[in-house]
Design a protein around this motif. Structure first.
Motif, PDB file in Angstrom:
ATOM      1  N   MET A 148       0.847  -1.194   0.000  1.00 15.18           N
ATOM      2  CA  MET A 148       0.000   0.000   0.000  1.00 15.18           C
ATOM      3  C   MET A 148       0.887   1.250   0.000  1.00 15.18           C
ATOM      4  SD  MET A 148      -2.863   1.221   2.824  1.00 15.18           S
ATOM      5  CE  MET A 148      -4.175   0.208   2.127  1.00 15.18           C
ATOM      6  N   THR A 149       0.627   2.151  -0.927  1.00 15.11           N
ATOM      7  CA  THR A 149       1.375   3.403  -0.972  1.00 15.11           C
ATOM      8  C   THR A 149       0.855   4.355   0.105  1.00 15.11           C
ATOM      9  OG1 THR A 149      -0.145   4.477  -2.515  1.00 15.11           O
ATOM     10  CG2 THR A 149       1.630   3.128  -3.468  1.00 15.11           C
ATOM     11  N   ARG A 150       1.630   5.399   0.360  1.00 15.78           N
ATOM     12  CA  ARG A 150       1.179   6.385   1.335  1.00 15.78           C
ATOM     13  C   ARG A 150      -0.107   7.063   0.878  1.00 15.78           C
ATOM     14  NH1 ARG A 150       6.601   9.486   3.693  1.00 15.78           N
ATOM     15  NH2 ARG A 150       7.315   7.729   4.998  1.00 15.78           N
ATOM     16  N   GLU A 151      -0.203   7.301  -0.413  1.00 20.26           N
ATOM     17  CA  GLU A 151      -1.410   7.937  -0.956  1.00 20.26           C
ATOM     18  C   GLU A 151      -2.630   7.035  -0.763  1.00 20.26           C
ATOM     19  OE1 GLU A 151       2.052   9.937  -2.387  1.00 20.26           O
ATOM     20  OE2 GLU A 151       1.520   7.813  -2.433  1.00 20.26           O
ATOM     21  N   GLU A 152      -2.454   5.747  -0.958  1.00 17.83           N
ATOM     22  CA  GLU A 152      -3.559   4.798  -0.746  1.00 17.83           C
ATOM     23  C   GLU A 152      -3.942   4.734   0.725  1.00 17.83           C
ATOM     24  OE1 GLU A 152      -2.660   1.648  -4.416  1.00 17.83           O
ATOM     25  OE2 GLU A 152      -1.710   1.371  -2.451  1.00 17.83           O
ATOM     26  N   PHE A 153      -2.944   4.777   1.577  1.00 19.37           N
ATOM     27  CA  PHE A 153      -3.202   4.789   3.020  1.00 19.37           C
ATOM     28  C   PHE A 153      -4.025   6.019   3.394  1.00 19.37           C
ATOM     29  CE2 PHE A 153      -2.192   5.943   7.381  1.00 19.37           C
ATOM     30  CZ  PHE A 153      -2.277   4.741   8.053  1.00 19.37           C
ATOM     31  N   ILE A 154      -3.619   7.171   2.903  1.00 21.47           N
ATOM     32  CA  ILE A 154      -4.330   8.411   3.204  1.00 21.47           C
ATOM     33  C   ILE A 154      -5.769   8.352   2.709  1.00 21.47           C
ATOM     34  CG2 ILE A 154      -4.446  10.885   2.664  1.00 21.47           C
ATOM     35  CD1 ILE A 154      -1.348  10.833   2.568  1.00 21.47           C
ATOM     36  N   SER A 155      -5.973   7.838   1.504  1.00 20.76           N
ATOM     37  CA  SER A 155      -7.321   7.786   0.928  1.00 20.76           C
ATOM     38  C   SER A 155      -8.223   6.838   1.702  1.00 20.76           C
ATOM     39  CB  SER A 155      -7.255   7.356  -0.543  1.00 20.76           C
ATOM     40  OG  SER A 155      -6.813   6.017  -0.672  1.00 20.76           O
ATOM     41  N   THR A 156      -7.637   5.906   2.447  1.00 15.85           N
ATOM     42  CA  THR A 156      -8.418   4.984   3.275  1.00 15.85           C
ATOM     43  C   THR A 156      -8.775   5.617   4.616  1.00 15.85           C
ATOM     44  OG1 THR A 156      -7.347   3.055   2.273  1.00 15.85           O
ATOM     45  CG2 THR A 156      -8.414   2.719   4.401  1.00 15.85           C
ATOM     46  N   VAL A 157      -7.826   6.322   5.191  1.00 18.22           N
ATOM     47  CA  VAL A 157      -7.999   6.856   6.542  1.00 18.22           C
ATOM     48  C   VAL A 157      -8.722   8.203   6.572  1.00 18.22           C
ATOM     49  CG1 VAL A 157      -6.756   7.644   8.599  1.00 18.22           C
ATOM     50  CG2 VAL A 157      -5.978   5.610   7.361  1.00 18.22           C
ATOM     51  N   ALA A 158      -8.437   9.065   5.607  1.00 20.80           N
ATOM     52  CA  ALA A 158      -8.963  10.436   5.637  1.00 20.80           C
ATOM     53  C   ALA A 158     -10.490  10.515   5.701  1.00 20.80           C
ATOM     54  CB  ALA A 158      -8.442  11.217   4.425  1.00 20.80           C
ATOM     55  N   PRO A 159     -11.238   9.718   4.916  1.00 23.43           N
ATOM     56  CA  PRO A 159     -12.703   9.830   5.006  1.00 23.43           C
ATOM     57  C   PRO A 159     -13.245   9.544   6.403  1.00 23.43           C
ATOM     58  CG  PRO A 159     -12.071   8.652   3.017  1.00 23.43           C
ATOM     59  CD  PRO A 159     -10.831   8.788   3.844  1.00 23.43           C
ATOM     60  N   VAL A 160     -12.621   8.632   7.116  1.00 24.12           N
ATOM     61  CA  VAL A 160     -13.055   8.329   8.479  1.00 24.12           C
ATOM     62  C   VAL A 160     -12.753   9.510   9.393  1.00 24.12           C
ATOM     63  CG1 VAL A 160     -12.908   6.704  10.397  1.00 24.12           C
ATOM     64  CG2 VAL A 160     -12.567   5.884   8.056  1.00 24.12           C
ATOM     65  N   ALA A 161     -11.572  10.086   9.237  1.00 21.65           N
ATOM     66  CA  ALA A 161     -11.184  11.241  10.053  1.00 21.65           C
ATOM     67  C   ALA A 161     -12.111  12.426   9.808  1.00 21.65           C
ATOM     68  CB  ALA A 161      -9.737  11.619   9.748  1.00 21.65           C
ATOM     69  N   VAL A 162     -12.466  12.650   8.560  1.00 21.99           N
ATOM     70  CA  VAL A 162     -13.376  13.753   8.213  1.00 21.99           C
ATOM     71  C   VAL A 162     -14.757  13.503   8.803  1.00 21.99           C
ATOM     72  CG1 VAL A 162     -14.591  14.882   6.312  1.00 21.99           C
ATOM     73  CG2 VAL A 162     -12.135  14.431   6.130  1.00 21.99           C
ATOM     74  N   THR A 175       1.903   3.993  12.262  1.00 26.38           N
ATOM     75  CA  THR A 175       1.819   2.694  11.571  1.00 26.38           C
ATOM     76  C   THR A 175       2.838   2.527  10.457  1.00 26.38           C
ATOM     77  OG1 THR A 175       0.256   3.447   9.871  1.00 26.38           O
ATOM     78  CG2 THR A 175      -0.677   2.673  11.976  1.00 26.38           C
ATOM     79  N   GLY A 176       3.512   3.624  10.076  1.00 26.21           N
ATOM     80  CA  GLY A 176       4.367   3.541   8.901  1.00 26.21           C
ATOM     81  C   GLY A 176       3.556   3.351   7.639  1.00 26.21           C
ATOM     82  N   CYS A 177       2.309   3.812   7.669  1.00 28.71           N
ATOM     83  CA  CYS A 177       1.372   3.699   6.539  1.00 28.71           C
ATOM     84  C   CYS A 177       1.051   2.232   6.218  1.00 28.71           C
ATOM     85  CB  CYS A 177       1.906   4.419   5.306  1.00 28.71           C
ATOM     86  SG  CYS A 177       2.014   6.211   5.513  1.00 28.71           S
ATOM     87  N   THR A 178       0.952   1.439   7.258  1.00 29.43           N
ATOM     88  CA  THR A 178       0.573   0.035   7.107  1.00 29.43           C
ATOM     89  C   THR A 178      -0.718  -0.216   7.873  1.00 29.43           C
ATOM     90  OG1 THR A 178       2.878  -0.679   6.937  1.00 29.43           O
ATOM     91  CG2 THR A 178       1.263  -2.353   7.532  1.00 29.43           C
ATOM     92  N   LEU A 179      -1.687  -0.815   7.212  1.00 29.47           N
ATOM     93  CA  LEU A 179      -2.945  -1.148   7.871  1.00 29.47           C
ATOM     94  C   LEU A 179      -2.850  -2.555   8.436  1.00 29.47           C
ATOM     95  CD1 LEU A 179      -5.602   0.307   5.395  1.00 29.47           C
ATOM     96  CD2 LEU A 179      -4.888   1.247   7.603  1.00 29.47           C
ATOM     97  N   HIS A 180      -2.605  -2.642   9.731  1.00 31.57           N
ATOM     98  CA  HIS A 180      -2.531  -3.942  10.380  1.00 31.57           C
ATOM     99  C   HIS A 180      -3.936  -4.477  10.657  1.00 31.57           C
ATOM    100  CE1 HIS A 180       1.770  -3.572  10.923  1.00 31.57           C
ATOM    101  NE2 HIS A 180       1.615  -2.375  11.458  1.00 31.57           N
ATOM    102  N   LEU A 210      -2.365  17.703   4.008  1.00 35.37           N
ATOM    103  CA  LEU A 210      -3.456  17.080   4.759  1.00 35.37           C
ATOM    104  C   LEU A 210      -4.483  18.076   5.282  1.00 35.37           C
ATOM    105  CD1 LEU A 210      -1.503  14.367   6.794  1.00 35.37           C
ATOM    106  CD2 LEU A 210      -2.619  14.161   4.558  1.00 35.37           C
ATOM    107  N   GLU A 211      -4.143  19.352   5.324  1.00 29.74           N
ATOM    108  CA  GLU A 211      -5.096  20.336   5.830  1.00 29.74           C
ATOM    109  C   GLU A 211      -6.318  20.493   4.920  1.00 29.74           C
ATOM    110  OE1 GLU A 211      -3.728  23.888   8.125  1.00 29.74           O
ATOM    111  OE2 GLU A 211      -1.755  23.306   7.332  1.00 29.74           O
ATOM    112  N   LYS A 212      -6.233  19.967   3.712  1.00 31.76           N
ATOM    113  CA  LYS A 212      -7.412  20.015   2.843  1.00 31.76           C
ATOM    114  C   LYS A 212      -8.553  19.210   3.444  1.00 31.76           C
ATOM    115  CE  LYS A 212      -5.815  16.208  -0.121  1.00 31.76           C
ATOM    116  NZ  LYS A 212      -5.298  15.858  -1.483  1.00 31.76           N
ATOM    117  N   TYR A 213      -8.219  18.215   4.256  1.00 32.64           N
ATOM    118  CA  TYR A 213      -9.263  17.415   4.900  1.00 32.64           C
ATOM    119  C   TYR A 213      -9.911  18.181   6.052  1.00 32.64           C
ATOM    120  CZ  TYR A 213      -7.177  13.753   2.087  1.00 32.64           C
ATOM    121  OH  TYR A 213      -6.685  13.018   1.028  1.00 32.64           O
ATOM    122  N   ASP A 214      -9.172  19.111   6.649  1.00 33.06           N
ATOM    123  CA  ASP A 214      -9.778  19.980   7.656  1.00 33.06           C
ATOM    124  C   ASP A 214     -10.835  20.869   7.005  1.00 33.06           C
ATOM    125  OD1 ASP A 214      -7.916  18.897   9.417  1.00 33.06           O
ATOM    126  OD2 ASP A 214      -6.497  20.550   9.137  1.00 33.06           O
TER     127      ASP A 214
END
Length: 208
Positions: free
Chosen positions: A1-15, A37-42, A148-152
């Motif tokens: 998983m790339t960092r971008e993929e990690f962000i796209s998974t986590v950001a919607p939940v954070a928002v 996590t080092g951008c790893t989804l355990h 990442l502030e775009k998600y704010d």
């Protein structure tokens, strides 16, 4: 998983949680998840370095845990190979919601009261969330480096009121769908269904 993929998974939940009243800026939450996590989804879904501690199971943490080796900073010196017991969750959202319960403690009042992502990252360090002396800098580096502030901003966007959306659907879209149905206009019906669902999504309702 790339960092971008990690962000796209986590950001919607954070928002989503921020819109529901979470004190944590989405930018901070995503940056913290990246760092911890080092951008790893355990499979145990602990994205925030939340240890078992003396906590009791609650609506979001069922009491499961995993153990790994980590490092800590004690009296300015890094110590490797520290055994740590981490909370394990059924999903990412449960992890974040459990963390929000932690931030209700008076110890984290300054995290809760922070008025900007940069202030909040510093308060996480000051309040002792992590022992790493450069925790703030690491989080801010992720926030800046990945915009990442775009998600704010996304979390502050005004959502269409559900009652307004439903009024438009009931008084305009449904009658238009019925007329299209009467004349056998399948394309028109499909368009009306799509338009109604767009309004539902914009107002935080499930599609039909």
């Amino acid at each position: 998983m790339t960092r971008e993929e990690f962000i796209s998974t986590v950001a919607p939940v954070a928002v989503k949680l921020r819109k529901e009243g979470s004190p944590i800026f989405p930018s901070v939450r995503v940056a913290q998840a990246m760092l911890e996590t080092g951008c790893t989804l355990h499979e145990w879904n602990n994205l925030v370095g939340f240890k078992v501690g003396g906590g009791k199971p609650n609506a979001f943490w069922k009491g499961r845990s995993v153990s790994t080796k980590t490092w800590e900073v004690y009296d300015g010196a890094r110590v490797d190979g520290v055994q740590a017991h981490w909370r394990a969750y059924d999903c990412i959202e449960d992890c974040f919601r459990d963390q929000d319960l932690l931030f209700e403690w008076s110890r984290y009042d300054r995290v809760h009261a922070a008025q900007s992502p940069q202030e909040q990252t510093e308060m996480l360090r000051v309040c002792g969330y992590a022992t790493d002396p450069v925790y703030t800098q690491k989080l801010n580096s992720f926030i800046t480096g990945y915009d990442l502030e775009k998600y704010d901003l996304e979390a502050t966007e005004q959502m269409l009121r559900a009652d307004v959306a439903n009024t438009v659907i009931d008084t305009w879209i449904k009658p238009a769908w019925k007329k299209a149905d009467e004349v056998g206009d399948e394309q028109g019906k499909q368009y009306m269904n799509w338009l109604a669902n767009q309004l539902r999504v914009a107002s935080g309702q499930p599609e039909e």
